[in-house]
Write a protein that holds these residues in place. Sequence first.
Motif, PDB file in Angstrom:
ATOM      1  N   GLN A 159      50.645  30.623   2.867  1.00  0.00           N
ATOM      2  CA  GLN A 159      51.735  29.937   2.162  1.00  0.00           C
ATOM      3  C   GLN A 159      52.958  29.797   3.060  1.00  0.00           C
ATOM      4  OE1 GLN A 159      52.507  28.809  -0.955  1.00  0.00           O
ATOM      5  NE2 GLN A 159      50.579  29.145  -2.017  1.00  0.00           N
ATOM      6  N   GLU A 160      53.261  30.873   3.789  1.00  0.00           N
ATOM      7  CA  GLU A 160      54.435  30.846   4.673  1.00  0.00           C
ATOM      8  C   GLU A 160      54.259  29.771   5.741  1.00  0.00           C
ATOM      9  OE1 GLU A 160      57.002  33.799   7.619  1.00  0.00           O
ATOM     10  OE2 GLU A 160      55.522  34.672   6.301  1.00  0.00           O
ATOM     11  N   ILE A 167      49.186  35.060   1.506  1.00  0.00           N
ATOM     12  CA  ILE A 167      50.655  35.000   1.522  1.00  0.00           C
ATOM     13  C   ILE A 167      51.148  34.307   2.797  1.00  0.00           C
ATOM     14  CG2 ILE A 167      52.762  36.394   1.676  1.00  0.00           C
ATOM     15  CD1 ILE A 167      51.387  38.455  -0.141  1.00  0.00           C
ATOM     16  N   GLY A 222      52.398  27.114   5.466  1.00  0.00           N
ATOM     17  CA  GLY A 222      52.539  25.833   4.785  1.00  0.00           C
ATOM     18  C   GLY A 222      54.008  25.451   4.653  1.00  0.00           C
ATOM     19  N   MET A 223      54.848  26.453   4.368  1.00  0.00           N
ATOM     20  CA  MET A 223      56.256  26.169   4.168  1.00  0.00           C
ATOM     21  C   MET A 223      56.932  25.782   5.489  1.00  0.00           C
ATOM     22  SD  MET A 223      58.902  28.335   1.948  1.00  0.00           S
ATOM     23  CE  MET A 223      59.190  29.655   3.074  1.00  0.00           C
ATOM     24  N   ASP A 254      56.371  22.276   6.682  1.00  0.00           N
ATOM     25  CA  ASP A 254      57.164  21.233   6.028  1.00  0.00           C
ATOM     26  C   ASP A 254      58.578  21.161   6.587  1.00  0.00           C
ATOM     27  OD1 ASP A 254      55.216  20.347   4.339  1.00  0.00           O
ATOM     28  OD2 ASP A 254      55.829  21.586   2.630  1.00  0.00           O
TER      29      ASP A 254
END
Lengths: 429, 419
Positions: free
Chosen positions: A139-140, A136, A142-143, A146
């Motif tokens: 993913q955070e 999880i 990764g966000m 960006d």
Amino acid sequence: MEKLSYPRLGETVLRHTLPNGLPVMVVPKKGFARQYALFATRYGGMDLRFELDGKLQDTPAGIAHFLEHKMFDTQEGNALQELAQNGAEPNAFTSNAITVYYFDSTDHFYDNLKILLSFVSIPYFTEESVAKEQGIIGQEIGMIEDNPDWQVYRQLMEALYEKSPARVSVAGSVESISRITAQTLYDCHKAFYTPSNMCLVLVGDVDMDRVLNLAQEILPAQSGEEIPRDYGEEESLTPCRTLAESTMEVSMPTFLSGFKCAPVPEGPDRLRRQIVGSLACDALMGESSPLYARLYSQGLVNGSFASSFDVLPGVSYAYAGGDSKDPQAVTQAILSEARRLVSEGLDEDYYQRICRANFGTALKALNSFEAVAVSMAEGCFEGFDPYGFPEIYDSITQQDLLDFIAENICESRMALSVIRPKEEATCTQ
Amino acid sequence: MHETRTEIMPNVYLTYLPAGKFKTGLLSAQLLTPLRRETASANALLPAVLHRGTMRCPDMEQLSAAMDRLYGAQVDYTVRKKGETQCIGFTASFIDDAFVPGGERLLEPAAELLGELLLDPVTRGGRFLSEYVESEKSNLIDAIRAVRNDKREWADLRLLQEMCADEPYGVRRLGDEESARKLHNRSLYQHSQKLMESSRLELFYCGSAGEQRVRDALLEAFSTLPRGVATELEMPRTYAAPSQPRFVTEQMDVTQGKLAMGFRCASRDVPAMILVNLLFGGSSNSKLFLNVREKLSLCYYASSQYARSKGILTVSSGIETRDYDRALEEILRQLKAVQDGDWEDWELPGARNTILSSLRAMPDSQRAMENWYLGQTATGQEETPEELALALQAVTPERICAAAQTVQLDTVYFLKGKE
């Protein structure tokens, strides 16, 4: 119990420290349906190196934030869910210096408080749940990678600092969090989630006695040892690099220029230093400054431009940035305006206006329960009274601002971070 | 004391929200106009240009100085999309008289400043200053483009553009770049004259001052507002989903993919639909969050929103590109669960408490109140937060299932990263 009155702000604060060392503060607010509770520990993204049982420990970047995510797990299930069932809005965040858990509710306040105190003080981790969280948070990460605003900030910190943990992202990296285990989490919880390293702040129509009783019933009777932290040696005030650039999928360049300032010691003077820094930034390049008006009309900055002064453990810096077609030109304009102000001084009417506006902004922030509670927690950890600001504004002079600008806003202290658009757009509207 | 809404001038309404518990007063002046592709950019540009200067304070420095003297009164211009209405104007937040060090009164000068911004802009030869128009035009174009920077916002926006391509609802809040490019100082001035005389003006005040004082201050400040033939606002139309959902995929160089889904809801049972949304994906305790994010780790975020005036439910999520099929399937499975009444005992009370709590807390925020009442009037509704709370308490599980069963997938938009 101590009762402090602030007639100039129309506020009072109740304070009491429990025998286990936990400071508890209530900020009463009449006429509001909301009640707000915040439970904070003085443990943040920069606390990576510390002394435990006489030995220096190095922990993986991102561990405080990871721990924050995992604290919501309880043996019975998930505390978020329990709170949300009562209609409370729970959440948490980790900054460089602190980790904060809070909720906002209009009903079942003391039940919710019980849940908050329990899940933050009782850890429950398993290897499986840690592995799942790695997915999880991966993913955070990764966000946020960006996100150009985040990238431009991280790049600035890496340019300004050579060794300070201020360079490290609060969330860590996919690699660093992969080294976290259930045992490291238990160790860090034991070290930093101890009553004397924490504080509890309640805002709204809240009964202090009921709060104290609940806290005594649920929290440990004694605190652990104080943990000495190591933020590295004090760095020179020359940035590590003066320019950092990269490209991303953005529509126009975005930049931050940072100015390395001397560390701000803890204690009652800290708030004054923060206010002087922020007033100096306002006077130099705030929304009503001649510089901002000029850059805006030249099309060099737009409404995204902002500037301020930040104080973190062991470091502080002033910064300015936003979207701009020509970040270098903006930065040069800031430097030359700083030189002009230092040599010519500030117009007295302008100085008074800036102070009025800055004071009005500080007063308005008291409408926000969250802002009130977070400032109380920071004041408690760093040894200042956040409601002492009206008297500080009275005591500041124009010379304080000019001294700040003369000392800090100059080329030798500066680093520039820029994110430029990739050459070819891969997607057009 | 209770809120009141009165017509204080022809087609000018004052919503008065008394509250003595804040450190500040809030004033807002909003022009309401139909959201249309042809005019959206011009309407969005207008408040930005007006915010550059008035006859009394003709540039940013003097305007900022005026606000600073009012102890940092914050006057922002706003462009909002409410249903299929575009609302443009200004909000002003200023410290309450009780906390002004010199004992000055700030309501009257703040109202005057709002009136000036709207009605007395700096002009030259019957036009706006071209340097202001050109610079704000370029800011507007940058802002329209900047939505691409936030990939979540971008995907959600692209979904609505695809799904509501032929409806006003598909028009962006700020309009589009192409029509923004065509704007210039003369046409914008003419447009502004028409807009001023034909639009309904909604005024809001929330703070400690008495109603008469507020009304007097605003009547004085807006006395020169031209009033002509009023443009009627149309209420949003709702549509059925196509027989087969549409799938749209686009690519960008990003690490995380974004999956956005749009559904049409035929049910007119709004309170039941609000609970459908909360059970499905509207809170941190709903099925999308607990199952798709927490249990299956399929995404970092997954949430749903319900636009009640338009009968549209949307899902917004961030996923790994390779998980597209699984995530889509799982999101639809969670919707099916709500349609089938498949939820645990705690889920419905949890959902209901979440919305009741946020409605109860609304009077604790001046901006939330202003935004609520603006949304209500722009979409032709009169319900207060308390009335909606009562209606929500009466919703039964049967009504929730019945409403959920009318929810149909319309469009799926996927923004994928490069593989």
